[in-house]
Scaffold this motif. Sequence first.
Motif, short mmCIF file in Angstrom:
data_model
loop_
_atom_site.label_atom_id
_atom_site.label_comp_id
_atom_site.label_asym_id
_atom_site.label_seq_id
_atom_site.Cartn_x
_atom_site.Cartn_y
_atom_site.Cartn_z
N ARG A 169 0.79 -1.32 -0.16
CA ARG A 169 0.11 0.07 -0.06
C ARG A 169 0.79 1.20 0.11
NH1 ARG A 169 -3.65 2.71 3.95
NH2 ARG A 169 -2.44 1.95 5.56
N GLU A 170 1.79 1.23 0.99
CA GLU A 170 2.80 2.47 0.86
C GLU A 170 3.46 2.83 -0.41
OE1 GLU A 170 5.78 2.67 3.91
OE2 GLU A 170 4.04 3.10 5.50
N HIS A 175 4.05 6.66 -4.81
CA HIS A 175 3.79 6.75 -6.27
C HIS A 175 2.44 7.53 -6.81
CE1 HIS A 175 7.87 5.41 -6.60
NE2 HIS A 175 7.64 4.41 -5.86
N GLN A 176 1.63 7.74 -5.81
CA GLN A 176 0.24 8.10 -6.22
C GLN A 176 -0.47 7.23 -7.31
OE1 GLN A 176 1.47 12.39 -7.11
NE2 GLN A 176 0.81 12.74 -4.76
N ILE A 177 -0.24 5.82 -7.33
CA ILE A 177 -0.84 4.98 -8.36
C ILE A 177 -2.19 4.87 -8.04
CG2 ILE A 177 -0.71 3.10 -9.41
CD1 ILE A 177 2.21 3.08 -8.97
N VAL A 178 -3.23 5.21 -8.74
CA VAL A 178 -4.63 4.95 -8.55
C VAL A 178 -5.20 4.45 -10.05
CG1 VAL A 178 -5.19 6.31 -6.67
CG2 VAL A 178 -5.41 7.45 -9.19
N PHE A 179 -6.55 4.06 -10.01
CA PHE A 179 -6.97 3.85 -11.56
C PHE A 179 -7.56 4.95 -12.06
CE2 PHE A 179 -7.10 -0.19 -8.75
CZ PHE A 179 -6.82 -0.99 -9.79
N GLU A 180 -7.24 5.06 -13.48
CA GLU A 180 -7.76 6.00 -13.90
C GLU A 180 -9.31 5.55 -14.74
OE1 GLU A 180 -4.72 7.31 -17.19
OE2 GLU A 180 -3.59 6.19 -15.67
N SER A 181 -9.87 6.58 -15.08
CA SER A 181 -11.23 5.76 -15.58
C SER A 181 -11.27 5.86 -17.08
CB SER A 181 -12.56 6.90 -15.19
OG SER A 181 -12.36 8.21 -15.77
N TYR A 182 -11.50 4.59 -17.39
CA TYR A 182 -11.67 4.19 -18.88
C TYR A 182 -12.76 3.18 -19.05
CZ TYR A 182 -7.38 6.54 -20.26
OH TYR A 182 -6.04 7.38 -20.45
#
Length: 320
Positions: A169-170, A175-182
């Motif tokens: 999780r850290e 790295h601020q990795i989240v899901f983009e909306s596609y």
Amino acid sequence: MLKYSVIIPVYNVENYLPRCIDSLLAQNYADLEILLIDNGSEDQSGQICEDYANQFANIAAYHIPNKGVGSARNFGLTKSKGEFIYFVDADDYLVGNLFSDVESQLDSQLDLLVFSYYNSIEKNLSEITRSAKILPAEGKKDKSDFIGLFQELWLTDMMYTVWNKIYRREFLEEHQIVFESYDLGEDVRFNLNVFECVHTVSFSQTCYYVYVSGRTGSAMGQYNPNRMNYQLEELGKVDQLMTSWNIHDDQFIDQIKARILMSNIQNISKQKMSLSKKRYYVEVLCRNQEMIALLKKATSPLRPLVRRLLHFKMYLTVIF
């Protein structure tokens, strides 16, 4: 701190959800939380989430408006407390003892763990066939090992999905990795961002997950005319990543393009639509500039007969 947070987006899967949650409970592993994110379901899925949350202290149910699977996973990330994050699809399920088996490999130095899985074809919740997808690597790898293995790993088709991976999780937060909306392929983009930043990866050749295909109403079933464009965009990102690692390889990129083209043609040929519509969709694929270039290449990885048929616009023959 909790060891694991398991995030499950839930949307209209009332027939599959109990099996999925039960397979997690059957792991007999205490140090985890299960976050059920009901994504605007219109069937009994939301109620099933509530029932489990009322019965088990480590299960929480949330109900949010439907903005796609990526936003449900992002919501789960904001609620998660575990040191490691694991995403499960509600129509699939787990086998074996994933959490206890891999626990010793998961420490503050490991960013990502990838494991093998089963492909299962079902009809009405009973399995017709099952095949194992086994990774070509085992054990801990550093960044340079990972880069060296990358092409071989990518060709397995096992690097796109999120449900055969456990993320620290850290690492995701840092790295601020989240899901983009596609509409399609948010998993691939998420993972490419992970691969770009990852330092230490562990691989397991043991299968712990059953990926179910053939479910009626699943997003993978219908043909999306934008599918190939999304896939080529993703491939562009793969190419950028490989270039930044100094392992750019035109032949490899062409090989993936050929796979993208053939998988889309196969998808079209399986649809319940008129032949003329199928032909039209295949023609649209072959009018794409990147595909025109691929069909012209004598060294193209496409099968020679298929390449000639497509090149001469004999689309119906290829569909058959």
